[in-house]
Each structure stands twice: as C-alpha cells, then as structure tokens.
Design a protein around this motif. Structure first.
Motif, PDB file in Angstrom:
ATOM      1  N   UNK A 195      45.757  36.698  50.492  1.00  0.00           N
ATOM      2  CA  UNK A 195      46.535  35.640  49.858  1.00  0.00           C
ATOM      3  C   UNK A 195      46.590  35.923  48.372  1.00  0.00           C
ATOM      4  N   UNK A 196      47.786  36.124  47.843  1.00  0.00           N
ATOM      5  CA  UNK A 196      47.969  36.440  46.430  1.00  0.00           C
ATOM      6  C   UNK A 196      49.036  35.522  45.859  1.00  0.00           C
ATOM      7  N   UNK A 197      48.644  34.658  44.925  1.00  0.00           N
ATOM      8  CA  UNK A 197      49.562  33.673  44.336  1.00  0.00           C
ATOM      9  C   UNK A 197      49.424  33.742  42.827  1.00  0.00           C
ATOM     10  N   UNK A 198      50.547  33.774  42.141  1.00  0.00           N
ATOM     11  CA  UNK A 198      50.578  33.752  40.674  1.00  0.00           C
ATOM     12  C   UNK A 198      51.444  32.577  40.225  1.00  0.00           C
ATOM     13  N   UNK A 199      51.187  32.089  39.023  1.00  0.00           N
ATOM     14  CA  UNK A 199      52.006  31.008  38.489  1.00  0.00           C
ATOM     15  C   UNK A 199      51.149  29.869  37.989  1.00  0.00           C
ATOM     16  N   UNK A 200      51.439  28.670  38.481  1.00  0.00           N
ATOM     17  CA  UNK A 200      50.728  27.478  38.027  1.00  0.00           C
ATOM     18  C   UNK A 200      49.238  27.590  38.333  1.00  0.00           C
ATOM     19  N   UNK A 201      48.425  27.044  37.447  1.00  0.00           N
ATOM     20  CA  UNK A 201      46.971  27.102  37.617  1.00  0.00           C
ATOM     21  C   UNK A 201      46.544  26.445  38.915  1.00  0.00           C
ATOM     22  N   UNK A 202      47.153  25.313  39.230  1.00  0.00           N
ATOM     23  CA  UNK A 202      46.792  24.607  40.462  1.00  0.00           C
ATOM     24  C   UNK A 202      47.088  25.456  41.684  1.00  0.00           C
ATOM     25  N   UNK A 203      48.249  26.136  41.678  1.00  0.00           N
ATOM     26  CA  UNK A 203      48.603  26.987  42.816  1.00  0.00           C
ATOM     27  C   UNK A 203      47.628  28.145  42.949  1.00  0.00           C
ATOM     28  N   UNK A 204      47.213  28.737  41.824  1.00  0.00           N
ATOM     29  CA  UNK A 204      46.250  29.834  41.867  1.00  0.00           C
ATOM     30  C   UNK A 204      44.914  29.349  42.414  1.00  0.00           C
ATOM     31  N   UNK A 205      44.486  28.153  42.003  1.00  0.00           N
ATOM     32  CA  UNK A 205      43.225  27.605  42.505  1.00  0.00           C
ATOM     33  C   UNK A 205      43.298  27.356  44.002  1.00  0.00           C
ATOM     34  N   UNK A 206      44.415  26.816  44.473  1.00  0.00           N
ATOM     35  CA  UNK A 206      44.575  26.586  45.908  1.00  0.00           C
ATOM     36  C   UNK A 206      44.591  27.923  46.651  1.00  0.00           C
ATOM     37  N   UNK A 207      45.275  28.928  46.063  1.00  0.00           N
ATOM     38  CA  UNK A 207      45.298  30.241  46.687  1.00  0.00           C
ATOM     39  C   UNK A 207      43.905  30.843  46.781  1.00  0.00           C
ATOM     40  N   UNK A 208      43.088  30.715  45.714  1.00  0.00           N
ATOM     41  CA  UNK A 208      41.718  31.226  45.752  1.00  0.00           C
ATOM     42  C   UNK A 208      40.895  30.497  46.808  1.00  0.00           C
ATOM     43  N   UNK A 209      41.056  29.161  46.874  1.00  0.00           N
ATOM     44  CA  UNK A 209      40.322  28.404  47.892  1.00  0.00           C
ATOM     45  C   UNK A 209      40.753  28.818  49.294  1.00  0.00           C
ATOM     46  N   UNK A 210      42.062  29.027  49.478  1.00  0.00           N
ATOM     47  CA  UNK A 210      42.559  29.465  50.776  1.00  0.00           C
ATOM     48  C   UNK A 210      42.024  30.860  51.127  1.00  0.00           C
ATOM     49  N   UNK A 211      41.981  31.758  50.129  1.00  0.00           N
ATOM     50  CA  UNK A 211      41.481  33.107  50.372  1.00  0.00           C
ATOM     51  C   UNK A 211      40.006  33.066  50.777  1.00  0.00           C
ATOM     52  N   UNK A 212      39.201  32.247  50.076  1.00  0.00           N
ATOM     53  CA  UNK A 212      37.794  32.123  50.433  1.00  0.00           C
ATOM     54  C   UNK A 212      37.606  31.549  51.826  1.00  0.00           C
ATOM     55  N   UNK A 213      38.415  30.555  52.188  1.00  0.00           N
ATOM     56  CA  UNK A 213      38.306  29.953  53.517  1.00  0.00           C
ATOM     57  C   UNK A 213      38.641  30.980  54.601  1.00  0.00           C
ATOM     58  N   UNK A 214      39.713  31.762  54.363  1.00  0.00           N
ATOM     59  CA  UNK A 214      40.115  32.761  55.350  1.00  0.00           C
ATOM     60  C   UNK A 214      39.067  33.864  55.479  1.00  0.00           C
ATOM     61  N   UNK A 215      38.458  34.233  54.364  1.00  0.00           N
ATOM     62  CA  UNK A 215      37.398  35.234  54.440  1.00  0.00           C
ATOM     63  C   UNK A 215      36.235  34.738  55.287  1.00  0.00           C
ATOM     64  N   UNK A 216      35.863  33.472  55.130  1.00  0.00           N
ATOM     65  CA  UNK A 216      34.785  32.916  55.947  1.00  0.00           C
ATOM     66  C   UNK A 216      35.194  32.855  57.424  1.00  0.00           C
ATOM     67  N   UNK A 217      36.464  32.461  57.655  1.00  0.00           N
ATOM     68  CA  UNK A 217      36.937  32.395  59.041  1.00  0.00           C
ATOM     69  C   UNK A 217      36.921  33.776  59.686  1.00  0.00           C
ATOM     70  N   UNK A 218      37.381  34.806  58.936  1.00  0.00           N
ATOM     71  CA  UNK A 218      37.441  36.150  59.508  1.00  0.00           C
ATOM     72  C   UNK A 218      36.034  36.732  59.708  1.00  0.00           C
TER      73      UNK A 218
END
Length: 259
Positions: A195-218
């Motif tokens: 998951x790679x998201x650039x732009x608004x700070x909020x979107x980047x934070x959500x993208x990082x949280x999503x990436x961490x969640x997916x890593x734990x799931x995988x």
C-alpha cells in the motif's frame, strides 16, 4: 440493501462536505461584509439627499426676499419643494405644503408620500422659516438598485466559494480514492500487498495503518499455512506408522495360516 435505500442512507462525500463547509464559511463572511455595505449604501443615499437639500436651500434662500416666484430653477433642485412661513403666512412653490418642523433634517409624510425636509430658520432681514423638501422616490429607487447589486454579488461570491471548495477538495480526496482502489485489488492468497499513498497527511497515516494491518494479517496467514503444512506432515507420518504394524500382523497371520 436495495440501490434506493443505499442512496438514501449514503452519507455525503468528502468533496460535498468540503464544498458545503466552504460555502458556509463564505456565507458568514459575505453576510457580515454585505450587511456593512448594505447599511453604508442606505446611509450614503440618505446623506446625498441631505446634501441636495442643502444645495437647494443655499441656492433658494438669497432669492426669498423677492418672493418664491423669483427663485430660478437649478439643475440640482428641480424637484425640491419650498415652503416659507413668514409673519403667519405660508407660501409654497407647489401645491404641497410642507409641515412646520424644528430646524434641521426630518422625515415626514404629506398625503401618504414620504418627504425628507431640511428646515432653516432665518432671522435677518426678517424672521422666517424655510422648509426645503424632496420625496424619497428617487433615493429609494437608487438604493434598491444598489441593494440588488449587493445581493447578486453576495450570492455569486458564495457560489464561487462553493465551486472553488469543490475543485480544491478533488486534490484532497485523490489519495483516499487511490487507497480505496489499492484496497479493492487485494485478494486473499496473493502475495503481501504494498500500500503506497502520497498526498494529504491523513491519507498517508491511513495508508501506513492499512499497511501495518495487512502485514500482520499476512504474517498470521503464513503461520496458518505453516501450521496446516505441519498438520499434513504429521498426518502422513502417523498414517505410515499405523500402516506398518498392520502390515506386519497381516504377514504373520498369512505365515501361520500356511502351517
């Protein structure tokens, strides 16, 4: 849920919220400024009428000793009404007689028509009271025209702010749309998604949280795969070990039966 219910229960999008909030903010500012301008226009038109009455009075007073018929018409007081009170006599340059009022400016009604009156008390060469008046018709018409322009400008400003907010919100919404698109493309069993998201700070934070969640799931998925593989190996070994004693017993029985 049917499509109609989905549309009814669907909350407004972020772009709509931003445009609506921008319109509200612009409406507050425009309302404050518009109210100030509205009052300023009203006062300015009234002051202009007062200045016109001053000019008419200043032009007419020098000619009063000769009589009202001797007062020439000037370009600025063609519709000015003049009423003179002297020695108990009342004369006017028209059929309208302005009422007696104290010196200064005042509003009055004559035959249902609103007038603005400038009253001047003269002491020399003989005492008299001069009332110069004009109707509010032209002033009200001019004021209403300017007020309509103010309303049009205010409405246009609010609409322009809403449209601008809608357009600017596009850049803020784009990272969230990209994140949603990347999330929809994730399927179970695939390789670990990136998951790679650039732009608004909020979107980047959500993208990082999503990436961490997916890593734990995988990681949990890999552990599950390893556990299933171990279970299959254990089942295969157990099956082999169980089959070996049974084969030996069957062979011994066959030997005994031949004796």
């Amino acid at each position: 849920m049917d499509p109609l219910s989905r549309i009814v229960t669907r909350t407004p999008s972020l772009r709509t919220r931003v445009a609506f909030a921008t319109a509200i903010g612009a409406a507050i500012v425009v309302t404050i400024v518009g109210t100030i301008v509205w009052g300023g226009i009203t006062n300015d038109r009234k002051e202009r009428l007062d200045r016109r009455l001053d000019e008419a009075a200043g032009f007419a007073i020098p000619f009063l000793p000769r009589g009202l018929d001797e007062i020439p018409k000037s370009p600025n007081d063609q519709d000015a009404l003049i009423t003179v009170r002297k020695n108990g006599q009342v004369t006017s340059n028209s059929n309208v007689i302005l009422p007696e009022m104290p010196a200064g400016y005042a509003d009055t009604y004559v035959a249902g028509v609103r007038y603005r009156v400038r009253t001047v008390d003269i002491r020399v060469p003989e005492p008299m009271s001069v009332a110069v008046g004009a109707t509010y018709d032209a002033t009200i018409t001019d004021t209403n025209n300017l007020h309509r322009r103010v309303l049009v400008i205010c409405i246009f400003a609010i609409g322009a702010a809403a449209v601008l907010g809608w357009l600017l919100a596009t850049f803020a919404v784009r990272p969230f749309k990209r994140l949603a698109e990347q999330t929809r493309q994730i399927n179970a069993g695939d390789d670990e998604p990136d998951i790679e998201v650039h732009g608004a700070t909020e979107a980047v934070e959500i993208g990082d949280a999503m990436r961490g969640m997916l890593q734990r799931v995988w990681k949990e998925q890999d552990r599950t795969k390893e556990a299933l593989a171990s279970a299959r190996d254990f089942a295969a070994v157990s099956s082999h070990e169980l089959r070996t004693p049974l084969t030996a017993m069957r062979t011994n029985l066959e030997v005994l039966s031949t004796l």
